[in-house]
Design an enzyme around this catalytic site. Structure first.
Site, PDB file in Angstrom:
ATOM      1  N   HIS A  74      -3.586  -5.076   0.536  1.00 44.67           N
ATOM      2  CA  HIS A  74      -3.105  -5.446   1.873  1.00 44.67           C
ATOM      3  C   HIS A  74      -3.118  -6.962   2.041  1.00 44.67           C
ATOM      4  O   HIS A  74      -4.053  -7.509   2.616  1.00 44.67           O
ATOM      5  CB  HIS A  74      -3.983  -4.798   2.958  1.00 44.67           C
ATOM      6  CG  HIS A  74      -3.711  -3.348   3.153  1.00 44.67           C
ATOM      7  ND1 HIS A  74      -2.776  -2.875   4.053  1.00 44.67           N
ATOM      8  CD2 HIS A  74      -4.231  -2.251   2.548  1.00 44.67           C
ATOM      9  CE1 HIS A  74      -2.732  -1.549   4.006  1.00 44.67           C
ATOM     10  NE2 HIS A  74      -3.604  -1.144   3.094  1.00 44.67           N
TER      11      HIS A  74
ATOM     12  N   GLU B 149      -1.563  -8.683   4.077  1.00 45.57           N
ATOM     13  CA  GLU B 149      -1.377  -9.094   5.482  1.00 45.57           C
ATOM     14  C   GLU B 149      -2.689  -9.425   6.182  1.00 45.57           C
ATOM     15  O   GLU B 149      -2.680 -10.119   7.199  1.00 45.57           O
ATOM     16  CB  GLU B 149      -0.609  -8.015   6.263  1.00 45.57           C
ATOM     17  CG  GLU B 149      -1.394  -6.771   6.664  1.00 45.57           C
ATOM     18  CD  GLU B 149      -1.537  -5.732   5.560  1.00 45.57           C
ATOM     19  OE1 GLU B 149      -1.183  -6.034   4.391  1.00 45.57           O
ATOM     20  OE2 GLU B 149      -2.008  -4.623   5.858  1.00 45.57           O
TER      21      GLU B 149
ATOM     22  N   CYS C 241       0.844  -1.208   0.000  1.00 50.81           N
ATOM     23  CA  CYS C 241       0.000   0.000   0.000  1.00 50.81           C
ATOM     24  C   CYS C 241       0.877   1.255   0.000  1.00 50.81           C
ATOM     25  O   CYS C 241       1.518   1.548  -0.996  1.00 50.81           O
ATOM     26  CB  CYS C 241      -0.985  -0.027   1.167  1.00 50.81           C
ATOM     27  SG  CYS C 241      -2.371   1.108   0.889  1.00 50.81           S
TER      28      CYS C 241
END
Ligand code: MN
Length: 243
Positions: A212, A214, A111
């Site tokens: 994202h 994660e 990001c």
């Protein structure tokens, strides 16, 4: 054990160091130890020495998400829709990114991270997709849900990592790469053509993604694969003895 450095986020209002859990748990899921780096004050003495030590401590980096990069760093006037900028973080991220790129250590840039990567390497950003990219879809929706698909370039490192032509991704950004930096190529785009991933043409272990991963590593193997790649590359280059 492989050590992955996480670039710091910081709550300046409350003077709290903080780190979204997803970055830490995803590095752990991929089998490495995450280390949260400290945010250095802009006027810190021996600034470069502190950064050098951060670089030596880790085998690879996750450049984490956050606020917009100040447009002065890519020679543009600030657009009214550019978001809040944090000079302390810009200074550290850009300096550390340049050192990390020179070091050859593997980087997963997420990001804001892909935006820092592109700016540090000489590229530019859309400051606000909604006002500068006609026909763009709503990209500022969620950093933890699958929002839109991206089309992945055949022959790219990303394609090899994910193992698929398309991937569902989260989308929590209003900026994006505009002109990729010299030597950089686009490896994934959203349905509206917005650049969602980049890497270097020379194949160095640097992956930039606008989504994202994660927050999706528990549910989507294509996202866990991005962290496994980082840890695998870091392990190949780790100099310290394994414990
Ligand atoms: Mn998006």
């Amino acid at each position: 054990m492989v050590v992955i450095g996480l670039t710091p986020t910081h709550d300046f209002k409350n003077e709290h160091a903080n780190m979204p859990w997803g970055y830490m748990i995803s590095v752990i899921r991929a089998g490495a130890l995450p280390v949260i780096l400290p945010m250095l004050p802009e006027d810190q003495a021996n600034y470069g020495d502190f950064l050098k030590r951060c670089l030596e401590l880790v085998d690879g980096f996750v450049f984490t998400g956050g606020s917009d990069v100040a447009p002065q760093h890519y020679n543009e006037e600030q657009h009214p829709r550019c978001g809040e900028v944090v000079p302390t973080r810009d200074k550290m991220d850009l300096a550390l990114m340049k050192m990390a790129l020179d070091s050859g250590k593997p980087l997963l840039c997420i990001c804001r991270g892909v935006q820092v990567l592109n700016v540090a390497a000489g590229g530019t950003l859309y400051q606000d997709l909604g006002s500068q990219y006609p026909g763009s879809m709503q990209h500022g929706k969620s950093n933890s849900e699958e929002i839109h698909s991206v089309k992945i370039e055949h022959g790219s490192m990303l394609h090899e990592i994910v193992g698929k032509d398309t991937l569902m991704v989260s989308s929590c950004h209003h900026q994006a790469v505009k002109a990729p930096a010299p030597g950089m190529k686009v490896t994934a785009v959203a349905e509206d053509g917005v650049i969602e991933a980049v890497e270097f043409e020379d194949g160095r272990p640097v992956l930039g993604v606008q989504w994202h991963p994660e927050n999706l590593t528990a549910t989507n193997p294509g996202h866990l694969a991005q962290f496994q790649w980082l840890v695998g590359e870091a392990g190949k280059r780790a100099r310290r003895p394994r414990v």
